[in-house]
Design an enzyme around this catalytic site. Structure first.
Site, mmCIF file in Angstrom:
data_model
loop_
_atom_site.group_PDB
_atom_site.id
_atom_site.type_symbol
_atom_site.label_atom_id
_atom_site.label_comp_id
_atom_site.label_asym_id
_atom_site.label_seq_id
_atom_site.Cartn_x
_atom_site.Cartn_y
_atom_site.Cartn_z
ATOM 1 N N GLU B 179 1.315 -1.524 -0.226
ATOM 2 C CA GLU B 179 0.403 0.100 -0.211
ATOM 3 C C GLU B 179 0.555 1.478 -0.261
ATOM 4 O O GLU B 179 1.878 1.602 0.530
ATOM 5 C CB GLU B 179 -0.782 0.190 1.395
ATOM 6 C CG GLU B 179 -0.074 -0.720 2.826
ATOM 7 C CD GLU B 179 0.810 0.237 3.180
ATOM 8 O OE1 GLU B 179 0.536 1.534 3.248
ATOM 9 O OE2 GLU B 179 1.738 -0.131 3.288
ATOM 10 N N GLY B 319 6.569 0.590 4.202
ATOM 11 C CA GLY B 319 5.464 -0.006 3.619
ATOM 12 C C GLY B 319 5.623 -0.579 1.868
ATOM 13 O O GLY B 319 6.210 -0.949 1.525
ATOM 14 N N GLU B 320 4.347 -0.036 0.717
ATOM 15 C CA GLU B 320 4.369 -0.775 -0.591
ATOM 16 C C GLU B 320 4.256 -2.247 -0.606
ATOM 17 O O GLU B 320 4.412 -2.355 -2.486
ATOM 18 C CB GLU B 320 6.046 0.198 -1.094
ATOM 19 C CG GLU B 320 6.155 1.662 -0.841
ATOM 20 C CD GLU B 320 7.482 2.112 -1.694
ATOM 21 O OE1 GLU B 320 8.449 1.205 -2.215
ATOM 22 O OE2 GLU B 320 7.135 3.334 -1.911
ATOM 23 N N GLY B 321 4.214 -2.973 0.261
ATOM 24 C CA GLY B 321 4.431 -3.837 0.385
ATOM 25 C C GLY B 321 5.910 -4.976 0.480
ATOM 26 O O GLY B 321 6.037 -5.496 -0.065
#
Lengths: 351, 351
Positions: B179, B319-321
């Site tokens: 995300e 984050g970001e995966g």
């Protein structure tokens, strides 16, 4: 015997700036940022400008196998015969470490440093996979006498160094180390007890899974060895309570650092070799990355002696280099973000 | 809306026996053994005999991006404009998650679930990478009113499900979620506070790195939202304090489990979506593997609510995966040892 250069820190701030200018909050990639910085320092030695891409070339796993006289006391979950059986399993490609090396594209070699019964020529498989550099038919029982002679220690250091240097000649710039040897957590624990001046009780653990009675006996035997009151000079410690695979790993670690390449250290046993190498040449520490925290109870304390924060903690207690093989993708990710991630200015981000 | 089958445990003992007969002490591969067992249970649904190889096919990272009204209070390290800038960075391939997906061979897509200003058509890049399924121009400020309507929640669940289903149709059997959304740790913390009935103080952390004053304000705003005393019914919680990207991730998680595939959950924000999905359909839990423990202080407590032990702990807070992408090699290693490692009998080992 070994000449290891301390890392040149002249451009450390520049490397740090490369990392900090990537499109992420500073520090937000955690341990991968430490890895990228360390790899940059190792790989840029002698370079005038820090603008070269990082690279991991031909990562190579050397698994050092050897037998231990102390195993005759039945303080492991398996008898010494299993060391040889596992060496055959490594050659056949059927062990966990083979799987993980295949998955992560790591070259694999297994080295007989002195298992009890050598492999017959027809069992040795591909010469690219198996290396024979034996120091004897297993060590002596270190609870009652020194495990090996000082001459064997010297020979082992040279042989281990040779294995590392051969891999480096073939293009490897990242060495991964693993081991196999029934009884070798006893040797590693005794080394750690002697070098850290802690009682055996603090240094001995369950290995791959012994029972309480075996644990009591394992501690007793290590305490017995320590009553010999030998010096804590590293080569003496190796001779008194070491293992053939541990001695050769010390040589491999020192040779890799001497050649200026990175070494990825596996669990408890390999860390004991790293600790000995560090006591011999403290500069070696800067070339070492620690792959994982083993389930072996004293590993954390051993890592603390080396001021090491390992990358993974997966509850492994297998050895073979499995933790190191599993950690390689973290180093590849570190290289990838260092080389290829956008900077704030290149991406037009206004933070 | 979703029908999720509990895993069929009929052959669990057989899968466990496959793992225990590999040439290693039982349990010595730690968390990888748990992963292999879970993947076997997920992948053998409906199979009569448990002798099929495990496979990871076309692993796909979906990064859901959305903006948050609450970010106007300045409780993040960056303004909302950065969400859109990072979406452009994702499309250009310059972010950390792009690097890690390339390194680990993961298909990558970014989804605009409702950033403030939509991307112009000429900025959207390859349709294979960018998906637009907007629920609005950022959520409303949840400290003073509900973040979105219940109709938006329903629409978001369907859109997220659709994104997962499209990946599955293309052959993906392992979904990774990530995300991007300035302000979304506030939303995740508020969701967690409501669902766990803990005070905001226990659920709120530093995000990607705010200062003490911002932290105080972040807690105050979340407490303020919680004084509305809405129900803890999952869709209500999403509507009151959720985010567009979180809602769509809940839909993606439920759709993946409904389709019988594994979902690899990233850090704090994605875990909050997993927790909501779990409260809606507890059976979903069996399809989830947790990639990493984030540095966000409440993540550990959130994982405990899900009885989840994550694979990695690298000190990430991006984050970001990124954590999920970095954990994929651990699942590939689990598959590799399950499929390819020798058994004691096949290797002739006599333990």
């Amino acid at each position: 015997m070994f000449t290891i250069n301390p890392l040149n820190k002249q451009y450390q701030d520049e490397f740090k700036a490369v990392i900090d200018n990537k499109t992420k909050p500073p520090g937000s990639l955690g341990l991968l940022e430490n890895c990228a910085l360390q790899l940059a320092l190792i790989q840029h030695q002698g370079q005038e400008k820090p603008n070269k891409a990082l690279v991991i070339n031909k990562p190579t796993m050397l698994v050092f196998a050897g037998d231990h006289g102390i195993a005759a006391h039945g303080i492991s979950i398996a008898p010494s015969a299993v060391t040889r059986q596992m060496v055959l399993n490594f050659i056949a490609g059927g062990a966990a470490i083979n799987c993980f090396c295949r998955t992560n594209n790591i070259d694999f070699k297994v080295i007989d440093t002195g298992i009890i019964e050598p492999l017959a020529a027809d069992k040795q498989g591909d010469a690219e996979v198996f290396i024979e550099q034996r120091l004897g038919q297993g060590t002596r029982d270190f609870s009652v006498e020194s495990a090996m002679t000082l001459a064997q220690v010297e020979q082992g250091l040279a042989l281990g160094a040779n294995a590392a240097e051969n891999s480096i000649k073939q293009g490897c710039n990242l060495l991964l180390l693993g081991e196999m040897g029934i009884g070798n957590t006893s040797s590693a624990a005794a080394i750690f007890a002697k070098l850290s001046q802690q009682p055996a009780n603090e240094c001995v653990g369950l290995g791959t899974g012994i029972d309480d009675q075996q644990l009591v006996e394992k501690k007793r035997l290590i305490d017995l060895a320590l009553t010999r009151n030998f010096s804590d000079q590293p080569k003496t410690v190796l001779s008194e309570v070491g293992g053939f695979e541990i001695v050769q790993m010390v040589g491999a670690i020192l040779a890799a650092a001497q050649a200026g390449i990175t070494v990825l250290i596996d669990g408890f046993i390999v860390t004991s070799a790293a600790l000995v190498a560090y006591r011999m040449h403290p500069e070696v520490r800067e070339y070492l990355i620690f792959a994982h925290q083993s389930n072996e109870q004293a590993h954390l304390a051993m890592l603390a002696e080396l001021n090491a924060e390992p990358l993974l903690n997966l509850g492994l207690r297998l050895g073979e280099g499995t933790g190191a093989a599993l950690a390689l993708p973290m180093l590849q990710a570190s290289v990838s973000f260092y080389n290829d991630m956008a900077s704030f200015s290149s991406a037009g981000i206004t933070v």
